[in-house]
Motif scaffolding. Structure first.
Motif, PDB file in Angstrom:
ATOM      1  N   ARG A 151      24.663  -4.562 -29.983  1.00 45.13           N
ATOM      2  CA  ARG A 151      23.656  -4.276 -31.006  1.00 45.13           C
ATOM      3  C   ARG A 151      24.320  -3.548 -32.163  1.00 45.13           C
ATOM      4  O   ARG A 151      25.298  -2.840 -31.971  1.00 45.13           O
ATOM      5  N   PRO A 152      23.749  -3.641 -33.358  1.00 46.66           N
ATOM      6  CA  PRO A 152      24.300  -2.869 -34.480  1.00 46.66           C
ATOM      7  C   PRO A 152      24.130  -1.370 -34.219  1.00 46.66           C
ATOM      8  O   PRO A 152      23.165  -0.935 -33.590  1.00 46.66           O
ATOM      9  N   ILE A 153      25.078  -0.559 -34.727  1.00 40.21           N
ATOM     10  CA  ILE A 153      25.046   0.893 -34.500  1.00 40.21           C
ATOM     11  C   ILE A 153      23.804   1.523 -35.122  1.00 40.21           C
ATOM     12  O   ILE A 153      23.254   2.486 -34.584  1.00 40.21           O
ATOM     13  N   GLU A 154      23.331   0.957 -36.225  1.00 39.46           N
ATOM     14  CA  GLU A 154      22.130   1.504 -36.867  1.00 39.46           C
ATOM     15  C   GLU A 154      20.916   1.388 -35.946  1.00 39.46           C
ATOM     16  O   GLU A 154      20.104   2.303 -35.864  1.00 39.46           O
ATOM     17  N   GLN A 155      20.783   0.268 -35.251  1.00 34.86           N
ATOM     18  CA  GLN A 155      19.670   0.080 -34.334  1.00 34.86           C
ATOM     19  C   GLN A 155      19.767   1.049 -33.160  1.00 34.86           C
ATOM     20  O   GLN A 155      18.780   1.642 -32.747  1.00 34.86           O
ATOM     21  N   THR A 156      20.963   1.237 -32.630  1.00 33.45           N
ATOM     22  CA  THR A 156      21.156   2.155 -31.504  1.00 33.45           C
ATOM     23  C   THR A 156      20.823   3.583 -31.908  1.00 33.45           C
ATOM     24  O   THR A 156      20.140   4.309 -31.179  1.00 33.45           O
ATOM     25  N   ILE A 157      21.287   4.003 -33.097  1.00 35.28           N
ATOM     26  CA  ILE A 157      21.022   5.371 -33.567  1.00 35.28           C
ATOM     27  C   ILE A 157      19.539   5.561 -33.828  1.00 35.28           C
ATOM     28  O   ILE A 157      18.971   6.613 -33.506  1.00 35.28           O
ATOM     29  N   SER A 158      18.870   4.548 -34.388  1.00 38.71           N
ATOM     30  CA  SER A 158      17.441   4.699 -34.655  1.00 38.71           C
ATOM     31  C   SER A 158      16.635   4.798 -33.359  1.00 38.71           C
ATOM     32  O   SER A 158      15.615   5.471 -33.310  1.00 38.71           O
ATOM     33  N   GLU A 159      17.084   4.128 -32.293  1.00 39.33           N
ATOM     34  CA  GLU A 159      16.356   4.172 -31.024  1.00 39.33           C
ATOM     35  C   GLU A 159      16.695   5.414 -30.204  1.00 39.33           C
ATOM     36  O   GLU A 159      15.813   6.021 -29.600  1.00 39.33           O
ATOM     37  N   LEU A 160      17.976   5.825 -30.172  1.00 38.20           N
ATOM     38  CA  LEU A 160      18.400   6.917 -29.302  1.00 38.20           C
ATOM     39  C   LEU A 160      18.693   8.218 -30.041  1.00 38.20           C
ATOM     40  O   LEU A 160      18.662   9.286 -29.438  1.00 38.20           O
ATOM     41  N   GLY A 161      19.035   8.097 -31.302  1.00 39.55           N
ATOM     42  CA  GLY A 161      19.453   9.287 -32.039  1.00 39.55           C
ATOM     43  C   GLY A 161      20.948   9.516 -31.866  1.00 39.55           C
ATOM     44  O   GLY A 161      21.606   8.883 -31.058  1.00 39.55           O
ATOM     45  N   GLU A 162      21.482  10.459 -32.638  1.00 38.87           N
ATOM     46  CA  GLU A 162      22.910  10.726 -32.570  1.00 38.87           C
ATOM     47  C   GLU A 162      23.208  11.744 -31.473  1.00 38.87           C
ATOM     48  O   GLU A 162      22.363  12.536 -31.089  1.00 38.87           O
ATOM     49  N   GLY A 163      24.432  11.752 -31.014  1.00 42.57           N
ATOM     50  CA  GLY A 163      24.867  12.650 -29.956  1.00 42.57           C
ATOM     51  C   GLY A 163      25.162  11.868 -28.694  1.00 42.57           C
ATOM     52  O   GLY A 163      24.959  10.653 -28.620  1.00 42.57           O
ATOM     53  N   ARG A 164      25.667  12.524 -27.693  1.00 41.45           N
ATOM     54  CA  ARG A 164      26.003  11.908 -26.405  1.00 41.45           C
ATOM     55  C   ARG A 164      26.963  10.742 -26.568  1.00 41.45           C
ATOM     56  O   ARG A 164      26.852   9.723 -25.901  1.00 41.45           O
ATOM     57  N   GLY A 165      27.922  10.871 -27.481  1.00 42.34           N
ATOM     58  CA  GLY A 165      28.909   9.819 -27.695  1.00 42.34           C
ATOM     59  C   GLY A 165      28.497   8.771 -28.697  1.00 42.34           C
ATOM     60  O   GLY A 165      29.258   7.858 -28.978  1.00 42.34           O
ATOM     61  N   ILE A 166      27.298   8.858 -29.270  1.00 40.80           N
ATOM     62  CA  ILE A 166      26.824   7.887 -30.249  1.00 40.80           C
ATOM     63  C   ILE A 166      26.749   8.595 -31.596  1.00 40.80           C
ATOM     64  O   ILE A 166      25.905   9.465 -31.805  1.00 40.80           O
ATOM     65  N   TYR A 167      27.668   8.253 -32.494  1.00 41.33           N
ATOM     66  CA  TYR A 167      27.733   8.910 -33.809  1.00 41.33           C
ATOM     67  C   TYR A 167      27.839   7.848 -34.883  1.00 41.33           C
ATOM     68  O   TYR A 167      28.678   6.951 -34.791  1.00 41.33           O
TER      69      TYR A 167
END
Length: 191
Positions: A151-167
């Motif tokens: 998935r695109p990183i923008e979609q992942t960040i919008s669903e989970l938020g930043e942190g926990r290895g997702i920046y």
């Protein structure tokens, strides 16, 4: 009837029946020998054939019936599918049910064997599950699966938020600003 590779090629049902009879008859001989060994009274070596020999006959009849019926129904229907296995399983199970001498046993054993063997053949004929294609490299297959599910990183960040290895991009600047606003500490930028 389709042309090319889809065309049905008849199989030798009698040869398959003889082969199936021999294989399952040998297995029946092994089971009969075990039964003969476990009897309470001492029975001589010929007891494998005289006392528990019915087991050999039932095993041989079941195997021969199954193989002959499976290939004969495939030849008559001109199709090689799971229905042939189910038909062969029904008749083989019926032979097994004949030992009990009642119609419900004959029909019940036949139906049970037909369902089990037909489902086994329909699902690919393996207890270990779906078989992978050995021609494809395992690393390439996993890379393809990862790219397919990515998935695109923008979609992942919008669903989970930043942190926990997702920046997301620009995270370090936003982090420095939040720390400066909240705590008044100047965080140096990484080089």
């Amino acid at each position: 009837m389709a042309s090319g590779d889809d065309q049905y090629h008849p199989k030798d049902a009698v040869k398959a029946a003889i082969s199936g009879t021999m294989i399952t008859g040998a297995a029946g001989g092994l089971v009969s020998a075990i039964q003969n060994t476990l009897t309470k009274r001492n029975v001589n070596a010929w007891g494998v054939f005289t006392k528990t020999g019915g087991t050999i006959a039932v095993f041989a009849a079941v195997g021969g019936t199954y193989e002959f019926t499976r290939f004969a129904s495939a030849n008559l229907r001109e199709r090689d599918d799971s229905l042939n296995t189910a038909i062969g399983g029904f008749l083989a199970g019926s032979v097994l049910g004949l030992r009990f001498g009642s119609t419900p046993a004959v029909l019940g054993f036949g139906a049970l064997t037909a369902v089990v063997l037909g489902a086994y053949d329909y699902t690919g004929g393996a207890l270990s599950g779906f078989k992978k294609n050995n021609e494809i490299d395992e690393f390439e297959r996993k890379q393809e699966l990862r790219m397919n599910r990515r998935r695109p990183i923008e979609q992942t960040i919008s669903e989970l938020g930043e942190g926990r290895g997702i920046y997301g991009p620009g995270y370090e600047e936003r982090r420095r600003e939040r720390i400066k606003e909240k705590y008044g500490i100047e965080v140096p930028a990484k080089s």
